[in-house]
Enzyme design. Structure first.
Site, PDB file in Angstrom:
ATOM      1  N   GLY A  31       0.796  -1.225   0.000  1.00 15.79           N
ATOM      2  CA  GLY A  31       0.000   0.000   0.000  1.00 15.79           C
ATOM      3  C   GLY A  31       0.826   1.271   0.000  1.00 15.79           C
ATOM      4  CG  HIS A  37       2.889   0.420  -5.385  1.00 14.14           C
ATOM      5  ND1 HIS A  37       3.144   1.516  -4.610  1.00 14.14           N
ATOM      6  CD2 HIS A  37       3.440  -0.630  -4.741  1.00 14.14           C
ATOM      7  CE1 HIS A  37       3.812   1.148  -3.522  1.00 14.14           C
ATOM      8  NE2 HIS A  37       4.021  -0.146  -3.583  1.00 14.14           N
TER       9      HIS A  37
END
Ligand code: AMP
Length: 279
Positions: A31, A37
């Site tokens: 996260g 990402h």
């Protein structure tokens, strides 16, 4: 987009895709998502019918003196980004849902003996265990990992080979800030002054890339990169090592494909960077 918080919910959300034999791409993350990402998610979206992103700060890959409690988290922002990128399912479990009373783990031998494996005892055991759990829960066709964590990528590839896991591992290039710093959730820890000092990692990578030659002594390559980092007073080198790209063992000279990897503290923040080279 569906958000699943338990393994049972995740399995249920995947049932339909599995029945329809759709290809499934998995992107495991902790996260606090950034463009690095996002590049993995975009690739998974382009290559699969169904995309699962996990957002889980995996406690068992942190050492007792590491930054588990402080690790940056912003689930709402992450979920919004996943939705924009076309993720089908976000898996965001509580630690208790993943580890009730764990006593079986997936460990790794030689490949984890150097670099981050040596500096962070138990780290790759934690990574391999959580990734195995995610593979078992999702049954992905493909799973996406960044080359920024090069040792992790090599270990996951070997784990999949050794344990006959039916998944294709896709490595994705390092995404960098405009000034060269590799994007990382941990960059959020840096003060303005440290953020400038952190450029020394990518400067060292650039110097190493420019200087490396077939047959070059590893020590000479390491030295010239160390000189770049040591010119930055706020930097403290954790390791900077030339290893063979597949076995992750230190080599005397650049006689085959190598990974040149480093971890450097900028203040209290530990950052990593690397490049690969094949003569
Ligand atoms: P993390 O959330 O740090 O565990 O990272 C999740 C995945 O994203 C890992 O496979 C990382 O290697 C990858 N990743 C992290 N930063 C980058 C980056 N700057 N470029 C490419 N991939 C990255």
């Amino acid at each position: 987009m569906k958000i699943c918080r338990t393994p049972a919910e995740l399995r249920a959300a995947l049932e339909e895709a599995r029945r329809a034999r759709r290809s499934v791409g998995l992107v495991p993350t902790m996260g606090y998502l950034h463009e690095g990402h996002a590049s993995l998610i975009e690739r998974a979206r382009a290559e699969n019918d169904f995309v699962v992103a996990s957002i889980f700060v995996n406690p068992i890959q942190f050492g007792p003196s590491e930054d588990l409690a402080a690790y940056p988290r912003d689930f709402d922002r992450d979920a919004a980004l996943c939705e924009r990128l076309g993720v089908d399912v976000v898996f965001h479990p509580e630690p208790e849902a993943m580890y009730a009373h764990p006593c079986v783990f997936v460990d790794v031998e030689e490949l984890g003996d150097h670099l981050c494996g040596a500096r962070r005892p138990g780290h790759f055991r934690g990574v391999c265990t959580v990734v195995t759990k995610l593979f078992n829960l999702v049954g992905p066709t493909r799973a996406y990992f960044g080359e920024k964590d090069a040792q992790q990528l090599a270990i996951i590839r070997k784990m999949v080979e050794d344990l006959n896991v039916p998944v294709e591992i896709v490595g994705c290039p390092i995404v960098r800030e405009a000034d060269g710093l590799a994007k990382s959730s941990r960059n959020a820890y840096l003060s303005a002054e440290e953020r400038i000092a952190a450029r020394c990692l990518s400067r060292a990578v650039a110097a190493g890339r420019a200087a490396v030659r077939p047959g070059m002594r590893s020590e000479a390559l390491e030295q010239l990169m160390l000189d770049v980092i040591r010119a930055e007073p706020m930097a403290r080198v954790d390791y900077l090592t030339v290893v063979d790209r597949d076995g992750m063992q230190p080599v005397e000279a650049v006689d085959g494909p190598v990974l040149v990897a480093m971890a450097v503290y900028i203040g209290r923040t530990r950052l990593i960077d690397n490049f690969t080279y094949a003569p």
